[in-house]
Scaffold this motif. Structure first.
Motif, PDB file in Angstrom:
ATOM      1  N   LYS A 117     -36.627 -36.035  -7.439  1.00 48.47           N
ATOM      2  CA  LYS A 117     -36.423 -35.571  -6.073  1.00 48.47           C
ATOM      3  C   LYS A 117     -36.633 -34.063  -5.966  1.00 48.47           C
ATOM      4  CE  LYS A 117     -33.090 -39.260  -5.070  1.00 48.47           C
ATOM      5  NZ  LYS A 117     -31.699 -39.588  -4.643  1.00 48.47           N
ATOM      6  N   GLY A 118     -36.970 -33.608  -4.767  1.00 46.63           N
ATOM      7  CA  GLY A 118     -37.089 -32.184  -4.491  1.00 46.63           C
ATOM      8  C   GLY A 118     -38.463 -31.613  -4.726  1.00 46.63           C
ATOM      9  N   PHE A 119     -39.433 -32.466  -5.046  1.00 50.13           N
ATOM     10  CA  PHE A 119     -40.802 -32.009  -5.263  1.00 50.13           C
ATOM     11  C   PHE A 119     -41.744 -33.195  -5.095  1.00 50.13           C
ATOM     12  CE2 PHE A 119     -38.890 -33.192  -9.282  1.00 50.13           C
ATOM     13  CZ  PHE A 119     -39.829 -34.033  -9.857  1.00 50.13           C
ATOM     14  N   LYS A 120     -43.022 -32.889  -4.992  1.00 53.20           N
ATOM     15  CA  LYS A 120     -44.048 -33.925  -4.884  1.00 53.20           C
ATOM     16  C   LYS A 120     -44.827 -33.981  -6.185  1.00 53.20           C
ATOM     17  CE  LYS A 120     -48.020 -35.429  -2.111  1.00 53.20           C
ATOM     18  NZ  LYS A 120     -48.893 -35.114  -0.948  1.00 53.20           N
ATOM     19  N   LYS A 121     -45.036 -35.184  -6.689  1.00 51.62           N
ATOM     20  CA  LYS A 121     -45.772 -35.368  -7.945  1.00 51.62           C
ATOM     21  C   LYS A 121     -46.976 -36.278  -7.709  1.00 51.62           C
ATOM     22  CE  LYS A 121     -45.273 -37.141 -12.686  1.00 51.62           C
ATOM     23  NZ  LYS A 121     -44.343 -37.804 -13.655  1.00 51.62           N
TER      24      LYS A 121
ATOM     25  N   LYS B  22     -57.784 -35.726 -17.071  1.00 53.12           N
ATOM     26  CA  LYS B  22     -56.852 -35.955 -15.966  1.00 53.12           C
ATOM     27  C   LYS B  22     -55.664 -35.002 -16.099  1.00 53.12           C
ATOM     28  CE  LYS B  22     -58.045 -40.817 -15.305  1.00 53.12           C
ATOM     29  NZ  LYS B  22     -57.596 -42.227 -15.407  1.00 53.12           N
ATOM     30  N   PHE B  23     -55.033 -34.748 -14.953  1.00 52.34           N
ATOM     31  CA  PHE B  23     -53.822 -33.936 -14.978  1.00 52.34           C
ATOM     32  C   PHE B  23     -52.833 -34.462 -13.958  1.00 52.34           C
ATOM     33  CE2 PHE B  23     -56.467 -31.866 -11.792  1.00 52.34           C
ATOM     34  CZ  PHE B  23     -55.579 -31.478 -10.791  1.00 52.34           C
ATOM     35  N   ASP B  24     -51.565 -34.115 -14.162  1.00 48.49           N
ATOM     36  CA  ASP B  24     -50.503 -34.416 -13.199  1.00 48.49           C
ATOM     37  C   ASP B  24     -50.132 -33.118 -12.506  1.00 48.49           C
ATOM     38  OD1 ASP B  24     -50.550 -36.990 -14.138  1.00 48.49           O
ATOM     39  OD2 ASP B  24     -48.707 -36.798 -15.329  1.00 48.49           O
ATOM     40  N   LEU B  25     -49.926 -33.198 -11.193  1.00 50.06           N
ATOM     41  CA  LEU B  25     -49.606 -32.001 -10.411  1.00 50.06           C
ATOM     42  C   LEU B  25     -48.232 -32.139  -9.787  1.00 50.06           C
ATOM     43  CD1 LEU B  25     -50.590 -29.282  -9.218  1.00 50.06           C
ATOM     44  CD2 LEU B  25     -51.469 -30.583  -7.264  1.00 50.06           C
ATOM     45  N   TYR B  26     -47.405 -31.112  -9.991  1.00 48.97           N
ATOM     46  CA  TYR B  26     -46.069 -31.031  -9.401  1.00 48.97           C
ATOM     47  C   TYR B  26     -46.096 -29.946  -8.334  1.00 48.97           C
ATOM     48  CZ  TYR B  26     -44.449 -33.698 -13.476  1.00 48.97           C
ATOM     49  OH  TYR B  26     -44.259 -34.658 -14.442  1.00 48.97           O
ATOM     50  N   ARG B  27     -45.787 -30.334  -7.118  1.00 48.80           N
ATOM     51  CA  ARG B  27     -45.776 -29.382  -5.992  1.00 48.80           C
ATOM     52  C   ARG B  27     -44.336 -29.061  -5.609  1.00 48.80           C
ATOM     53  NH1 ARG B  27     -49.359 -30.276  -1.888  1.00 48.80           N
ATOM     54  NH2 ARG B  27     -47.918 -28.992  -0.684  1.00 48.80           N
ATOM     55  N   THR B  28     -43.989 -27.776  -5.642  1.00 50.04           N
ATOM     56  CA  THR B  28     -42.637 -27.384  -5.300  1.00 50.04           C
ATOM     57  C   THR B  28     -42.414 -27.390  -3.795  1.00 50.04           C
ATOM     58  OG1 THR B  28     -40.956 -25.647  -5.544  1.00 50.04           O
ATOM     59  CG2 THR B  28     -43.247 -24.925  -5.271  1.00 50.04           C
ATOM     60  N   GLU B  29     -41.197 -27.663  -3.382  1.00 45.24           N
ATOM     61  CA  GLU B  29     -40.855 -27.630  -1.955  1.00 45.24           C
ATOM     62  C   GLU B  29     -40.414 -26.243  -1.511  1.00 45.24           C
ATOM     63  OE1 GLU B  29     -37.997 -30.640  -1.032  1.00 45.24           O
ATOM     64  OE2 GLU B  29     -39.451 -32.288  -1.216  1.00 45.24           O
TER      65      GLU B  29
ATOM     66  N   ASP C 269     -45.428 -24.318  -8.795  1.00 45.75           N
ATOM     67  CA  ASP C 269     -46.296 -25.482  -8.895  1.00 45.75           C
ATOM     68  C   ASP C 269     -46.689 -25.623 -10.359  1.00 45.75           C
ATOM     69  OD1 ASP C 269     -46.341 -25.997  -6.094  1.00 45.75           O
ATOM     70  OD2 ASP C 269     -47.847 -24.439  -5.825  1.00 45.75           O
ATOM     71  N   VAL C 270     -46.826 -26.865 -10.828  1.00 51.46           N
ATOM     72  CA  VAL C 270     -47.107 -27.105 -12.250  1.00 51.46           C
ATOM     73  C   VAL C 270     -48.208 -28.146 -12.401  1.00 51.46           C
ATOM     74  CG1 VAL C 270     -46.141 -27.764 -14.481  1.00 51.46           C
ATOM     75  CG2 VAL C 270     -44.667 -26.647 -12.788  1.00 51.46           C
ATOM     76  N   ALA C 271     -49.217 -27.825 -13.193  1.00 54.81           N
ATOM     77  CA  ALA C 271     -50.257 -28.791 -13.565  1.00 54.81           C
ATOM     78  C   ALA C 271     -50.147 -29.048 -15.061  1.00 54.81           C
ATOM     79  CB  ALA C 271     -51.643 -28.260 -13.214  1.00 54.81           C
ATOM     80  N   ILE C 272     -50.034 -30.317 -15.444  1.00 54.31           N
ATOM     81  CA  ILE C 272     -49.925 -30.701 -16.848  1.00 54.31           C
ATOM     82  C   ILE C 272     -51.214 -31.415 -17.232  1.00 54.31           C
ATOM     83  CG2 ILE C 272     -48.603 -31.990 -18.554  1.00 54.31           C
ATOM     84  CD1 ILE C 272     -46.135 -31.608 -16.841  1.00 54.31           C
TER      85      ILE C 272
END
Length: 296
Positions: free
Chosen positions: A43-47, A60-67, A105-108
């Protein structure tokens, strides 16, 4: 003759012990990260998962977007370890959670693995991913003017090599976007010849002096933070010490930070919000990013 034979047997046993210890620790880490990933919140962010940045299955990567983004809207790009033979972005949800909840914001990133792919394939993959993120930043609602490269072990080598790359090859061209490089337990200056962990990740006919980022350091504006685990039994401390000295010779910003009570694997796991109150790792990374962005 028997003395030479004993030496050979001793070296073989030593290599086997190192490989066995690393493999066991890495398996335990994977099990542990699976458990930790299930415990941290979604919760609290978009993945967004499995975003393709190239044609290979590993591109490929996973992206975490902060609110609640920081004013500078920094983007942390994380590259996992695994001796270039193993590792997967799905095991690092805990890392995405640890920093997206702090306003980043985080890209893995995933990348191609050995033995099917050897240097510089996995570094080229990071360069490709950075270029893709930069080109598509508007589409993803992120910004790439304040990129923080973060990597563990082999991933620390990759992020450093994306900047300090053999001159006849390439590297990430838009270096003005990179504000900091933060390596956790990174190997930056070692001879991979017959190495028990990673010999199959490099061309054995090519000297390490034609590969290691240590030999290609140039002056730039980037802040470098070389985090070392004080109980690391896998990566020798001279890797960070030597690179720090070379960076300073070029008048680049560089700091060595020794993290107490951590080993080669646990320095990574200690970033998790579940464990970070008991270790300095996450706090040191946040402090380094703040320093790099604000030029403290």
């Amino acid at each position: 003759m028997f003395n030479n034979l004993n030496k050979i047997v001793g070296l073989a046993n030593q290599k086997f012990t190192v490989l066995k210890e690393y493999s066991e620790n890495f398996r335990l880490y994977n099990v542990g990260s699976f458990a930790v990933n299930r415990l941290v919140s979604n919760k609290g962010f978009k993945k967004i998962i499995d975003i393709p940045y190239g044609e290979n299955e590993r591109h490929k990567f996973d992206l975490y977007r902060t609110e609640v983004p920081k004013p500078e809207r920094p983007l942390i790009v994380f590259v996992h370890g695994g001796a270039w033979n193993a590792g997967d972005k799905k095991d690092y949800h805990f890392l995405g959670h640890a920093f997206v909840t702090e306003g980043y914001d985080v890209a893995i990133i995933n990348y191609r693995l050995a033995p099917e792919n050897i240097f510089p394939a996995y570094v080229d993959d990071l360069v490709l991913a950075l270029e893709y993120l930069t080109d598509q930043q508007t589409e993803f609602g992120i910004e790439c003017k304040n990129i923080i490269l973060l990597g563990h072990s082999a991933g620390a080598f990759n992020i450093m090599s994306a900047i300090y790359y053999p001159h006849h090859m390439g590297g990430y061209k838009q270096q003005e976007n990179i504000k900091a490089i933060i390596g956790l337990a990174g190997p930056y200056h070692f001879d991979y010849k017959d190495d028990p962990l990673c010999a199959n990740a490099f061309d054995q006919s090519v000297s390490y002096k034609q590969v290691m980022p240590y030999y290609f350091v140039e002056k730039n504006h980037i802040h470098h933070y070389l985090l070392m685990a004080d109980r690391d039994q896998i990566v020798a401390d001279w890797n960070a010490v030597d690179l720090n000295e070379k960076l300073n010779e070029q008048q680049n910003h560089s700091k060595i930070i020794v993290v107490p009570k951590t080993g080669h694997i646990t320095i990574m796991g200690s970033v998790s919000s579940l464990f970070s109150p008991f270790f300095q790792t996450k706090a040191e990374i946040l402090s380094a990013i703040d320093e790099a962005l604000n030029k403290v």
